[in-house]
Design a protein around this motif. Sequence first.
Motif, PDB file in Angstrom:
ATOM      1  N   TYR A 195      17.199  55.141 -34.977  1.00 29.63           N
ATOM      2  CA  TYR A 195      18.632  55.174 -34.670  1.00 29.63           C
ATOM      3  C   TYR A 195      19.204  56.539 -35.069  1.00 29.63           C
ATOM      4  CZ  TYR A 195      23.634  54.367 -35.033  1.00 29.63           C
ATOM      5  OH  TYR A 195      24.994  54.490 -34.908  1.00 29.63           O
ATOM      6  N   THR A 196      18.868  56.993 -36.268  1.00 34.40           N
ATOM      7  CA  THR A 196      19.352  58.304 -36.731  1.00 34.40           C
ATOM      8  C   THR A 196      18.869  59.414 -35.803  1.00 34.40           C
ATOM      9  OG1 THR A 196      19.413  57.531 -39.016  1.00 34.40           O
ATOM     10  CG2 THR A 196      19.347  59.922 -38.672  1.00 34.40           C
ATOM     11  N   ALA A 197      17.647  59.307 -35.319  1.00 36.36           N
ATOM     12  CA  ALA A 197      17.125  60.312 -34.383  1.00 36.36           C
ATOM     13  C   ALA A 197      17.926  60.311 -33.081  1.00 36.36           C
ATOM     14  CB  ALA A 197      15.646  60.063 -34.118  1.00 36.36           C
ATOM     15  N   TYR A 198      18.347  59.135 -32.622  1.00 42.82           N
ATOM     16  CA  TYR A 198      19.215  59.093 -31.436  1.00 42.82           C
ATOM     17  C   TYR A 198      20.560  59.754 -31.736  1.00 42.82           C
ATOM     18  CZ  TYR A 198      16.354  56.367 -28.250  1.00 42.82           C
ATOM     19  OH  TYR A 198      15.364  55.958 -27.391  1.00 42.82           O
ATOM     20  N   VAL A 199      21.128  59.472 -32.909  1.00 42.88           N
ATOM     21  CA  VAL A 199      22.404  60.087 -33.288  1.00 42.88           C
ATOM     22  C   VAL A 199      22.273  61.606 -33.290  1.00 42.88           C
ATOM     23  CG1 VAL A 199      24.063  60.368 -35.182  1.00 42.88           C
ATOM     24  CG2 VAL A 199      23.207  58.088 -34.610  1.00 42.88           C
ATOM     25  N   MET A 200      21.161  62.106 -33.825  1.00 45.57           N
ATOM     26  CA  MET A 200      20.935  63.545 -33.954  1.00 45.57           C
ATOM     27  C   MET A 200      20.311  64.164 -32.698  1.00 45.57           C
ATOM     28  SD  MET A 200      22.112  63.926 -36.977  1.00 45.57           S
ATOM     29  CE  MET A 200      21.625  65.572 -37.374  1.00 45.57           C
ATOM     30  N   GLU A 201      20.041  63.328 -31.685  1.00 46.10           N
ATOM     31  CA  GLU A 201      19.367  63.768 -30.457  1.00 46.10           C
ATOM     32  C   GLU A 201      18.048  64.464 -30.775  1.00 46.10           C
ATOM     33  OE1 GLU A 201      21.962  65.838 -27.761  1.00 46.10           O
ATOM     34  OE2 GLU A 201      23.425  64.218 -27.788  1.00 46.10           O
ATOM     35  N   ASN A 202      17.292  63.872 -31.698  1.00 38.71           N
ATOM     36  CA  ASN A 202      16.009  64.420 -32.137  1.00 38.71           C
ATOM     37  C   ASN A 202      14.889  63.846 -31.261  1.00 38.71           C
ATOM     38  OD1 ASN A 202      13.686  65.213 -33.456  1.00 38.71           O
ATOM     39  ND2 ASN A 202      14.490  64.810 -35.497  1.00 38.71           N
ATOM     40  N   GLN A 203      14.736  64.418 -30.083  1.00 42.21           N
ATOM     41  CA  GLN A 203      13.751  63.956 -29.118  1.00 42.21           C
ATOM     42  C   GLN A 203      12.327  64.013 -29.689  1.00 42.21           C
ATOM     43  OE1 GLN A 203      12.845  64.427 -24.486  1.00 42.21           O
ATOM     44  NE2 GLN A 203      13.152  66.389 -25.455  1.00 42.21           N
ATOM     45  N   GLU A 204      12.017  65.045 -30.443  1.00 45.53           N
ATOM     46  CA  GLU A 204      10.670  65.202 -30.999  1.00 45.53           C
ATOM     47  C   GLU A 204      10.290  64.008 -31.882  1.00 45.53           C
ATOM     48  OE1 GLU A 204       8.201  68.191 -33.946  1.00 45.53           O
ATOM     49  OE2 GLU A 204       9.943  68.971 -32.880  1.00 45.53           O
ATOM     50  N   TYR A 205      11.195  63.620 -32.780  1.00 47.67           N
ATOM     51  CA  TYR A 205      10.908  62.486 -33.670  1.00 47.67           C
ATOM     52  C   TYR A 205      10.779  61.194 -32.869  1.00 47.67           C
ATOM     53  CZ  TYR A 205      11.222  59.044 -37.363  1.00 47.67           C
ATOM     54  OH  TYR A 205      10.960  57.983 -38.195  1.00 47.67           O
ATOM     55  N   LEU A 206      11.676  60.969 -31.922  1.00 48.28           N
ATOM     56  CA  LEU A 206      11.619  59.753 -31.126  1.00 48.28           C
ATOM     57  C   LEU A 206      10.298  59.645 -30.378  1.00 48.28           C
ATOM     58  CD1 LEU A 206      15.275  59.750 -29.843  1.00 48.28           C
ATOM     59  CD2 LEU A 206      14.230  58.038 -31.348  1.00 48.28           C
ATOM     60  N   LEU A 207       9.854  60.725 -29.789  1.00 54.27           N
ATOM     61  CA  LEU A 207       8.581  60.704 -29.060  1.00 54.27           C
ATOM     62  C   LEU A 207       7.398  60.535 -30.003  1.00 54.27           C
ATOM     63  CD1 LEU A 207       9.299  63.394 -26.331  1.00 54.27           C
ATOM     64  CD2 LEU A 207       9.332  60.897 -26.083  1.00 54.27           C
ATOM     65  N   GLN A 208       7.456  61.133 -31.190  1.00 53.72           N
ATOM     66  CA  GLN A 208       6.370  60.995 -32.170  1.00 53.72           C
ATOM     67  C   GLN A 208       6.244  59.569 -32.686  1.00 53.72           C
ATOM     68  OE1 GLN A 208       7.245  63.834 -35.231  1.00 53.72           O
ATOM     69  NE2 GLN A 208       6.335  65.545 -34.126  1.00 53.72           N
ATOM     70  N   THR A 209       7.338  58.829 -32.718  1.00 54.29           N
ATOM     71  CA  THR A 209       7.317  57.465 -33.245  1.00 54.29           C
ATOM     72  C   THR A 209       7.256  56.418 -32.129  1.00 54.29           C
ATOM     73  OG1 THR A 209       9.750  57.419 -33.378  1.00 54.29           O
ATOM     74  CG2 THR A 209       8.541  58.098 -35.360  1.00 54.29           C
ATOM     75  N   TRP A 210       7.035  56.860 -30.906  1.00 58.32           N
ATOM     76  CA  TRP A 210       6.920  55.984 -29.747  1.00 58.32           C
ATOM     77  C   TRP A 210       5.438  55.863 -29.428  1.00 58.32           C
ATOM     78  CZ3 TRP A 210      11.663  56.310 -26.313  1.00 58.32           C
ATOM     79  CH2 TRP A 210      11.697  55.276 -25.362  1.00 58.32           C
ATOM     80  N   HIS A 211       4.922  54.664 -29.276  1.00 62.42           N
ATOM     81  CA  HIS A 211       3.490  54.476 -29.020  1.00 62.42           C
ATOM     82  C   HIS A 211       3.093  55.140 -27.698  1.00 62.42           C
ATOM     83  CE1 HIS A 211      -0.356  52.438 -28.346  1.00 62.42           C
ATOM     84  NE2 HIS A 211      -0.385  52.438 -29.689  1.00 62.42           N
ATOM     85  N   PRO A 212       1.948  55.845 -27.687  1.00 63.59           N
ATOM     86  CA  PRO A 212       1.534  56.557 -26.467  1.00 63.59           C
ATOM     87  C   PRO A 212       1.410  55.661 -25.232  1.00 63.59           C
ATOM     88  CG  PRO A 212       0.178  57.228 -28.322  1.00 63.59           C
ATOM     89  CD  PRO A 212       1.040  56.097 -28.803  1.00 63.59           C
ATOM     90  N   SER A 213       1.150  54.380 -25.408  1.00 68.22           N
ATOM     91  CA  SER A 213       0.967  53.488 -24.257  1.00 68.22           C
ATOM     92  C   SER A 213       2.266  53.239 -23.487  1.00 68.22           C
ATOM     93  CB  SER A 213       0.375  52.149 -24.712  1.00 68.22           C
ATOM     94  OG  SER A 213       1.300  51.435 -25.527  1.00 68.22           O
ATOM     95  N   THR A 214       3.417  53.455 -24.122  1.00 61.57           N
ATOM     96  CA  THR A 214       4.700  53.223 -23.448  1.00 61.57           C
ATOM     97  C   THR A 214       5.647  54.418 -23.536  1.00 61.57           C
ATOM     98  OG1 THR A 214       5.624  52.206 -25.458  1.00 61.57           O
ATOM     99  CG2 THR A 214       4.615  50.717 -23.833  1.00 61.57           C
TER     100      THR A 214
END
Length: 89
Positions: free
Chosen positions: A5-24
Motif C-alpha cells: 500500500y505504501t509503495a502505491y502511495v509513493m508510486e514505487n513501481q520497482e518495489y511493487l514489481l519486486q514483491t509481485w510473483h513472477p507468474s502474475t
Amino acid sequence: MRSRYTAYVMENQEYLLQTWHPSTRPMQLDFEPTKWIGLTVHSHTQSDETHAQVTFSARYKVNGKAFKMHECSSFIQEYGQWFYIDGDY
C-alpha cells in the motif's frame, strides 16, 4: 500488505514489481493521478506455511472523487519472501 500500500502511495513501481510473483507480475505499472487516503486490513489468514490471504479496504481519490476498493489478496512465500499473487474484488 501495508508495505505494498505504501509503495502505491509513493508510486514505487520497482518495489511493487519486486514483491509481485513472477507468474502474475505485469511488465510495468501505469499510475493514474491517485491520492491514497487510507488502508484498513480486515483479516489475515494463513492456510499453510507458504500461502496466505489478506482482506483489506483502501480509500483513494481520483480527480477529487472518492473511491473505496475491497480486495482479498493472495500471497505465496518463496525463499523467505512473501509475493503478491492476485486479488479478488
